[in-house]
Design an enzyme around this catalytic site. Structure first.
Site, PDB file in Angstrom:
ATOM      1  N   LEU A  16       0.843  -1.212   0.000  1.00 11.40           N
ATOM      2  CA  LEU A  16       0.000   0.000   0.000  1.00 11.40           C
ATOM      3  C   LEU A  16       0.870   1.251   0.000  1.00 11.40           C
ATOM      4  O   LEU A  16       2.081   1.180   0.223  1.00 11.40           O
ATOM      5  CB  LEU A  16      -0.841   0.060   1.295  1.00 11.40           C
ATOM      6  CG  LEU A  16      -1.874  -1.022   1.580  1.00 11.40           C
ATOM      7  CD1 LEU A  16      -2.548  -0.720   2.924  1.00 11.40           C
ATOM      8  CD2 LEU A  16      -2.912  -1.106   0.470  1.00 11.40           C
ATOM      9  N   ILE A  18       3.106   4.466   0.097  1.00 14.29           N
ATOM     10  CA  ILE A  18       4.406   4.822  -0.484  1.00 14.29           C
ATOM     11  C   ILE A  18       5.098   3.582  -1.051  1.00 14.29           C
ATOM     12  O   ILE A  18       5.689   3.622  -2.136  1.00 14.29           O
ATOM     13  CB  ILE A  18       5.295   5.502   0.592  1.00 14.29           C
ATOM     14  CG1 ILE A  18       4.722   6.880   0.949  1.00 14.29           C
ATOM     15  CG2 ILE A  18       6.739   5.613   0.119  1.00 14.29           C
ATOM     16  CD1 ILE A  18       5.371   7.549   2.155  1.00 14.29           C
ATOM     17  N   ASN A  87      10.787   0.230   3.887  1.00 17.91           N
ATOM     18  CA  ASN A  87       9.646   1.154   3.887  1.00 17.91           C
ATOM     19  C   ASN A  87       8.580   0.788   4.917  1.00 17.91           C
ATOM     20  O   ASN A  87       7.864   1.674   5.391  1.00 17.91           O
ATOM     21  CB  ASN A  87       9.047   1.168   2.474  1.00 17.91           C
ATOM     22  CG  ASN A  87       7.684   1.813   2.439  1.00 17.91           C
ATOM     23  OD1 ASN A  87       7.551   3.031   2.454  1.00 17.91           O
ATOM     24  ND2 ASN A  87       6.627   0.986   2.433  1.00 17.91           N
ATOM     25  N   TYR A 153       6.691   6.895  17.521  1.00 14.84           N
ATOM     26  CA  TYR A 153       6.953   7.007  16.077  1.00 14.84           C
ATOM     27  C   TYR A 153       8.120   7.953  15.823  1.00 14.84           C
ATOM     28  O   TYR A 153       9.038   7.636  15.070  1.00 14.84           O
ATOM     29  CB  TYR A 153       5.683   7.513  15.367  1.00 14.84           C
ATOM     30  CG  TYR A 153       5.839   7.668  13.866  1.00 14.84           C
ATOM     31  CD1 TYR A 153       5.689   6.573  13.015  1.00 14.84           C
ATOM     32  CD2 TYR A 153       6.128   8.903  13.293  1.00 14.84           C
ATOM     33  CE1 TYR A 153       5.829   6.710  11.633  1.00 14.84           C
ATOM     34  CE2 TYR A 153       6.267   9.056  11.918  1.00 14.84           C
ATOM     35  CZ  TYR A 153       6.116   7.946  11.094  1.00 14.84           C
ATOM     36  OH  TYR A 153       6.264   8.094   9.735  1.00 14.84           O
ATOM     37  N   LYS A 157      11.797   7.148  14.047  1.00 12.54           N
ATOM     38  CA  LYS A 157      12.287   7.749  12.800  1.00 12.54           C
ATOM     39  C   LYS A 157      13.621   8.461  13.015  1.00 12.54           C
ATOM     40  O   LYS A 157      14.452   8.541  12.102  1.00 12.54           O
ATOM     41  CB  LYS A 157      11.231   8.684  12.209  1.00 12.54           C
ATOM     42  CG  LYS A 157       9.977   7.938  11.756  1.00 12.54           C
ATOM     43  CD  LYS A 157      10.299   6.895  10.694  1.00 12.54           C
ATOM     44  CE  LYS A 157       9.120   6.054  10.292  1.00 12.54           C
ATOM     45  NZ  LYS A 157       9.457   5.068   9.239  1.00 12.54           N
ATOM     46  N   ILE A 186       2.341  12.585   3.435  1.00 12.25           N
ATOM     47  CA  ILE A 186       1.992  12.028   2.128  1.00 12.25           C
ATOM     48  C   ILE A 186       0.625  11.361   2.290  1.00 12.25           C
ATOM     49  O   ILE A 186       0.420  10.620   3.273  1.00 12.25           O
ATOM     50  CB  ILE A 186       3.033  10.963   1.688  1.00 12.25           C
ATOM     51  CG1 ILE A 186       4.473  11.521   1.760  1.00 12.25           C
ATOM     52  CG2 ILE A 186       2.707  10.425   0.301  1.00 12.25           C
ATOM     53  CD1 ILE A 186       4.792  12.665   0.832  1.00 12.25           C
ATOM     54  N   THR A 188      -1.627   8.774   2.298  1.00  9.78           N
ATOM     55  CA  THR A 188      -1.607   7.307   2.201  1.00  9.78           C
ATOM     56  C   THR A 188      -2.592   6.765   3.241  1.00  9.78           C
ATOM     57  O   THR A 188      -3.064   7.522   4.107  1.00  9.78           O
ATOM     58  CB  THR A 188      -0.214   6.744   2.546  1.00  9.78           C
ATOM     59  OG1 THR A 188       0.061   7.051   3.922  1.00  9.78           O
ATOM     60  CG2 THR A 188       0.880   7.309   1.661  1.00  9.78           C
ATOM     61  N   PRO A 189      -2.842   5.447   3.231  1.00  9.07           N
ATOM     62  CA  PRO A 189      -3.714   4.884   4.275  1.00  9.07           C
ATOM     63  C   PRO A 189      -3.223   5.225   5.689  1.00  9.07           C
ATOM     64  O   PRO A 189      -4.033   5.476   6.586  1.00  9.07           O
ATOM     65  CB  PRO A 189      -3.647   3.376   4.004  1.00  9.07           C
ATOM     66  CG  PRO A 189      -3.428   3.287   2.522  1.00  9.07           C
ATOM     67  CD  PRO A 189      -2.537   4.445   2.175  1.00  9.07           C
TER      68      PRO A 189
HETATM   69  N1  LIG Z   1       2.613   8.854   4.732  1.00  7.46           N
HETATM   70  C1  LIG Z   1       3.372   9.758   5.309  1.00  7.46           C
HETATM   71  O1  LIG Z   1       2.987  10.930   5.463  1.00  7.46           O
HETATM   72  C2  LIG Z   1       4.757   9.403   5.748  1.00  7.46           C
HETATM   73  C3  LIG Z   1       5.583  10.455   6.184  1.00  7.46           C
HETATM   74  C4  LIG Z   1       6.867  10.164   6.607  1.00  7.46           C
HETATM   75  C5  LIG Z   1       7.317   8.857   6.610  1.00  7.46           C
HETATM   76  N2  LIG Z   1       6.499   7.864   6.205  1.00  7.46           N
HETATM   77  C6  LIG Z   1       7.014   6.503   6.261  1.00  7.46           C
HETATM   78  O2  LIG Z   1       6.902   5.888   4.993  1.00  7.46           O
HETATM   79  C7  LIG Z   1       6.664   4.491   5.167  1.00  7.46           C
HETATM   80  C8  LIG Z   1       5.399   4.087   4.415  1.00  7.46           C
HETATM   81  O3  LIG Z   1       4.313   4.830   4.953  1.00  7.46           O
HETATM   82  P1  LIG Z   1       2.854   4.829   4.318  1.00  7.46           P
HETATM   83  O4  LIG Z   1       2.255   6.138   4.651  1.00  7.46           O
HETATM   84  O5  LIG Z   1       2.866   4.339   2.924  1.00  7.46           O
HETATM   85  O6  LIG Z   1       2.160   3.744   5.278  1.00  7.46           O
HETATM   86  P2  LIG Z   1       0.902   2.786   5.005  1.00  7.46           P
HETATM   87  O7  LIG Z   1       0.346   2.411   6.340  1.00  7.46           O
HETATM   88  O8  LIG Z   1      -0.022   3.436   4.042  1.00  7.46           O
HETATM   89  O9  LIG Z   1       1.595   1.515   4.353  1.00  7.46           O
HETATM   90  C9  LIG Z   1       2.548   0.795   5.099  1.00  7.46           C
HETATM   91  C10 LIG Z   1       2.686  -0.602   4.568  1.00  7.46           C
HETATM   92  O10 LIG Z   1       3.580  -1.301   5.461  1.00  7.46           O
HETATM   93  C11 LIG Z   1       3.002  -2.551   5.784  1.00  7.46           C
HETATM   94  N3  LIG Z   1       3.466  -3.027   7.092  1.00  7.46           N
HETATM   95  C12 LIG Z   1       3.121  -2.555   8.320  1.00  7.46           C
HETATM   96  N4  LIG Z   1       3.718  -3.279   9.279  1.00  7.46           N
HETATM   97  C13 LIG Z   1       4.442  -4.244   8.642  1.00  7.46           C
HETATM   98  C14 LIG Z   1       5.269  -5.294   9.101  1.00  7.46           C
HETATM   99  N5  LIG Z   1       5.452  -5.522  10.414  1.00  7.46           N
HETATM  100  N6  LIG Z   1       5.884  -6.076   8.182  1.00  7.46           N
HETATM  101  C15 LIG Z   1       5.690  -5.863   6.856  1.00  7.46           C
HETATM  102  N7  LIG Z   1       4.916  -4.880   6.365  1.00  7.46           N
HETATM  103  C16 LIG Z   1       4.292  -4.089   7.257  1.00  7.46           C
HETATM  104  C17 LIG Z   1       1.498  -2.285   5.778  1.00  7.46           C
HETATM  105  O11 LIG Z   1       0.738  -3.490   5.679  1.00  7.46           O
HETATM  106  C18 LIG Z   1       1.355  -1.367   4.590  1.00  7.46           C
HETATM  107  O12 LIG Z   1       1.206  -2.081   3.377  1.00  7.46           O
HETATM  108  C19 LIG Z   1       6.598   4.243   6.663  1.00  7.46           C
HETATM  109  O13 LIG Z   1       7.848   3.827   7.148  1.00  7.46           O
HETATM  110  C20 LIG Z   1       6.229   5.605   7.196  1.00  7.46           C
HETATM  111  O14 LIG Z   1       6.625   5.769   8.549  1.00  7.46           O
HETATM  112  C21 LIG Z   1       5.231   8.102   5.782  1.00  7.46           C
END
Ligand SMILES: NC(=O)c1ccc[n+]([C@@H]2O[C@H](COP(=O)([O-])OP(=O)(O)OC[C@H]3O[C@@H](n4cnc5c(N)ncnc54)[C@H](O)[C@@H]3O)[C@@H](O)[C@H]2O)c1
Length: 253
Positions: A16, A18, A87, A153, A157, A186, A188-189
């Site tokens: 899902l 990013i 990720n 969190y 990070k 970003i 995302t879910p």
């Molecule tokens: N979305 C944002 O605004 C944002 C900002 C900064 C950093 N990030 C980082 O980017 C990354 C992706 O974020 P996102 O927003 O796409 O998140 P998301 O929740 O939309 O997707 C995360 C994915 O990781 C998977 N996941 C969760 N735990 C897991 C595990 N133990 N083993 C394997 N897979 C697992 C989930 O099933 C999901 O498919 C994360 O590390 C998040 O911290 C996101």
């Protein structure tokens, strides 16, 4: 010749958000991609769109035995590893520090910090065997600056930011580059669930949080995926230990 022809990438949390955008853009740029996640339905569906250029593997990055099996299975399928995108991540409990339980703290560190450790640990041998490669760790703006919410969190990070620099130094001689990416918000879910949990009108919250970014809106998953493609490619061959900030200007202030 495409930017990533001949390379094999592993994207954790690739089902899902990013991660899925990274899978799309990496395949489009010529890589073959192993998609790892715990969400088997969406992960499989995504990988199937790319035929033999992508394959889904179930793996919880917080469990070392599952990460070990993931690396063995993806190597059996693709024969090599050139790029690891760490990720997978969770937001975890949103309470002030004095209300967070030990279990809530530990769960976030298990996925966001130990997951990066386990995947990096077991990727080093195949990356060395490939003659070098690129590890891309998803940190956050909250690995650079603070905010008064989700304490576990933010701690996780910050850890990922410095783990990236340590590993950049440890493995530079092996021509394994290690960099962190620091996204702003970003859509995302993860962000949708985080904002929905605060109550209130989701569209209004989306606009309000978007306005925290000088460019005036949240980013989209592809904004991060393009950075991942750059760090995965040989165009970034002199880049290691760096922090790629993709945040619409959020952390300039
Ligand atoms: N979305 C944002 O605004 C944002 C900002 C900064 C950093 N990030 C980082 O980017 C990354 C992706 O974020 P996102 O927003 O796409 O998140 P998301 O929740 O939309 O997707 C995360 C994915 O990781 C998977 N996941 C969760 N735990 C897991 C595990 N133990 N083993 C394997 N897979 C697992 C989930 O099933 C999901 O498919 C994360 O590390 C998040 O911290 C996101």
């Amino acid at each position: 010749m495409s930017r990533l022809d001949g390379k094999v990438a592993l994207v954790t949390g690739g089902a899902l958000g990013i991660g899925a955008a990274c899978v799309n853009r990496l395949v489009e740029a010529g890589a073959r991609v192993a998609v790892a996640d715990v969400l088997d339905g969406p992960g499989r569906q995504l990988a199937e769109r790319f035929g033999d250029r992508a394959r889904y593997f179930h793996a919880d990055v917080a469990v070392e035995a599952e990460v070990q099996r993931l690396l063995a299975d993806m190597l059996a399928a693709f024969g090599r590893l050139d790029v690891l995108v760490n990720n997978a991540g969770i937001a975890g409990a949103n309470k002030p520090t004095h209300e967070i339980t030990e279990a809530e703290w530990d769960r976030v560190q298990a996925v966001n910090v130990k997951g990066v450790f386990f995947c990096t640990k077991h990727a080093i041998a195949p990356l060395r065997a490939a003659g070098g490669g690129s590890i891309i760790n998803l940190s956050s703006i909250y690995g650079l600056v603070g905010a008064p919410d989700v304490p576990p969190y933010h701690a996780s990070k910050g850890a990922v930011r410095l783990m990236s620099k340590t590993d950049a130094l440890l493995y530079a001689a092996d021509r394994i580059r290690v960099n962190s990416i620091h996204p702003g918000y970003i859509w995302t879910p993860m962000v949708e669930h985080h904002l929905a949990a605060t109550g209130g009108d989701l569209e209004q919250l989306r606009r309000e949080v978007g306005a925290l970014h000088p460019l005036g809106h949240m980013g989209e998953p592809d904004d991060i995926a393009w950075g991942v493609v750059y760090l995965a490619s040989d165009e970034s061959k002199f880049v290691t230990g760096s922090e790629l900030v993709i945040d619409g200007g959020y952390s300039c202030r």
